[in-house]
Write an enzyme that holds these catalytic residues in place. Structure first.
Site, PDB file in Angstrom:
ATOM      1  N   ASN A   1      -3.810 -15.051   1.002  1.00  0.00           N
ATOM      2  CA  ASN A   1      -3.928 -15.505  -0.389  1.00  0.00           C
ATOM      3  C   ASN A   1      -3.260 -16.849  -0.636  1.00  0.00           C
ATOM      4  O   ASN A   1      -2.840 -17.143  -1.757  1.00  0.00           O
ATOM      5  CB  ASN A   1      -3.347 -14.446  -1.343  1.00  0.00           C
ATOM      6  CG  ASN A   1      -4.042 -13.107  -1.211  1.00  0.00           C
ATOM      7  OD1 ASN A   1      -5.222 -12.978  -1.499  1.00  0.00           O
ATOM      8  ND2 ASN A   1      -3.305 -12.096  -0.749  1.00  0.00           N
TER       9      ASN A   1
ATOM     10  N   TYR B   1       0.851  -1.185   0.000  1.00  0.00           N
ATOM     11  CA  TYR B   1       0.000   0.000   0.000  1.00  0.00           C
ATOM     12  C   TYR B   1       0.891   1.240   0.000  1.00  0.00           C
ATOM     13  O   TYR B   1       1.303   1.755   1.030  1.00  0.00           O
ATOM     14  CB  TYR B   1      -0.921   0.026   1.216  1.00  0.00           C
ATOM     15  CG  TYR B   1      -1.777  -1.209   1.410  1.00  0.00           C
ATOM     16  CD1 TYR B   1      -1.949  -2.149   0.393  1.00  0.00           C
ATOM     17  CD2 TYR B   1      -2.413  -1.458   2.622  1.00  0.00           C
ATOM     18  CE1 TYR B   1      -2.726  -3.277   0.583  1.00  0.00           C
ATOM     19  CE2 TYR B   1      -3.200  -2.571   2.819  1.00  0.00           C
ATOM     20  CZ  TYR B   1      -3.345  -3.486   1.803  1.00  0.00           C
ATOM     21  OH  TYR B   1      -4.116  -4.609   1.994  1.00  0.00           O
TER      22      TYR B   1
ATOM     23  N   LYS C   1     -26.109   0.183  -2.809  1.00  0.00           N
ATOM     24  CA  LYS C   1     -26.183   1.313  -3.749  1.00  0.00           C
ATOM     25  C   LYS C   1     -26.460   0.894  -5.186  1.00  0.00           C
ATOM     26  O   LYS C   1     -26.692   1.753  -6.037  1.00  0.00           O
ATOM     27  CB  LYS C   1     -24.896   2.140  -3.689  1.00  0.00           C
ATOM     28  CG  LYS C   1     -23.655   1.441  -4.228  1.00  0.00           C
ATOM     29  CD  LYS C   1     -22.441   2.379  -4.129  1.00  0.00           C
ATOM     30  CE  LYS C   1     -21.179   1.736  -4.679  1.00  0.00           C
ATOM     31  NZ  LYS C   1     -20.015   2.654  -4.591  1.00  0.00           N
TER      32      LYS C   1
ATOM     33  N   TYR D   1     -11.108 -10.331   3.536  1.00  0.00           N
ATOM     34  CA  TYR D   1     -10.987  -9.014   2.905  1.00  0.00           C
ATOM     35  C   TYR D   1     -12.066  -8.879   1.830  1.00  0.00           C
ATOM     36  O   TYR D   1     -12.710  -9.855   1.455  1.00  0.00           O
ATOM     37  CB  TYR D   1      -9.588  -8.738   2.361  1.00  0.00           C
ATOM     38  CG  TYR D   1      -9.052  -9.650   1.286  1.00  0.00           C
ATOM     39  CD1 TYR D   1      -9.465  -9.537  -0.027  1.00  0.00           C
ATOM     40  CD2 TYR D   1      -8.081 -10.610   1.578  1.00  0.00           C
ATOM     41  CE1 TYR D   1      -8.955 -10.352  -1.027  1.00  0.00           C
ATOM     42  CE2 TYR D   1      -7.566 -11.432   0.591  1.00  0.00           C
ATOM     43  CZ  TYR D   1      -8.007 -11.300  -0.712  1.00  0.00           C
ATOM     44  OH  TYR D   1      -7.492 -12.110  -1.700  1.00  0.00           O
TER      45      TYR D   1
END
Length: 305
Positions: free
Chosen positions: A156, A59, A214, A203
């Site tokens: 993962n 990140y 939405k 995640y």
């Protein structure tokens, strides 16, 4: 007088709500990010009793960890937990690397960026092709024994890779893709994790916005991974969640997050955010008290998608 059972319940719920910070300093992953928003976002999380900050070297190639480390200096270290991850080798074009030497250095580098003496949970972010996974975990176990990290995780990893990594019982946490519309981990991973006392962290808990309420039935083309029948079932499920959310004066996203918090097979849920207000909205999830019937209804309506 405050009911101790209520306090204990709130504390338990708070411990299960974290924040994912790929939008904190993650300039390599998202356009238009401002560092100041990242600072404000982490501060809002800690001020809102969110207790797990989940980050990674990837990140922002360390920038997320640096921002988090700066903010954390103003808070008691014992009040929160830090999870971070590494696997992408900055000295080899970000190639995935699980070697003991790389992981040992990665932990030291993360400690420096986070400006802390220990990391609560350190994950191998992705598996490489060559390193025996038990050797990789053994390197982290040594760092755990040295006090640099408190828990060892893998992210993962396939089930076979998890089994190899856990050959000596060194894996404490597994992080993987899981949400109400992608529940494969329940059958593929959870039986082994439960049998071996390994905690699970999902995640993408809001499925890239799909589980926020939405989207409408006509938006199916935006989610090509689902068939028309699957998308119809998802929309039907979200309508049910909307009814439950209304009864709790909550949003759809808060109600979905409350379902994960109530789920005994999930250790902590880490929804992402880009703005401080999104963090505040997520933190309000702690006020949503789903009944057992609410939980079972949501579970049932999203099964078999």
């Amino acid at each position: 007088m405050i009911d101790k059972d209520v306090v204990n319940q709130l504390n338990h719920k708070a411990a299960k709500l974290g924040i994912g910070t790929n939008k904190v300093g993650g300039h390599n992953l998202f356009d238009g990010l401002r560092d100041q928003d990242g600072y404000d976002l982490v501060k809002e999380a800690l001020d809102s009793n969110i207790q797990m900050i989940d980050t990674a070297f990837m990140y922002g190639l360390g920038r997320s960890e640096e921002i988090i480390g700066d903010v954390l200096q103003n808070y008691p270290r014992e009040n929160f937990k830090i999870a971070t991850k590494a696997a992408q080798d900055p000295n080899n074009d970000l190639k995935i690397n699980n070697t003991p030497a790389f992981l040992t250095q990665a932990v030291d580098d993360a400690l420096t960026r986070l400006k802390t003496d220990y990391i609560d949970l350190f994950y191998i972010h992705f598996p490489d092709d060559d390193t025996p996974k038990d050797e990789a975990v053994d390197a982290l176990t040594k760092l755990k024994q040295a006090g640099k990290i408190k828990a060892v995780g893998v992210s993962n990893f396939s089930l076979e890779q998890i089994k190899e990594a856990n050959k000596d019982g060194g894996v404490d946490f597994v992080e993987d893709h899981y949400n109400l519309v992608d529940r494969e981990a329940e059958t593929k991973l959870w039986p082994y994790l439960k049998e071996n006392n390994i905690q699970f962290v999902p995640y993408f808990p809001l499925a890239s916005g799909l589980l926020t309420g939405k989207y409408q039935p006509e938006d199916s083309s935006k989610f090509k991974q689902f068939s028309a029948d699957q998308f119809h079932k998802i929309m039907t499920g979200i309508d049910v969640v909307k009814q439950i959310a209304s009864s709790h004066q909550a949003t759809v996203a808060q109600t979905v997050l409350a379902w994960y918090i109530k789920n005994p097979d999930i250790a902590v849920v880490i929804p992402g955010a880009r703005q401080p207000q999104q963090v505040a909205d997520n933190a309000a999830t702690l006020k949503v008290g789903l009944s057992d019937d609410d939980y079972q209804t949501i579970d049932r309506v999203f099964s078999g998608i």
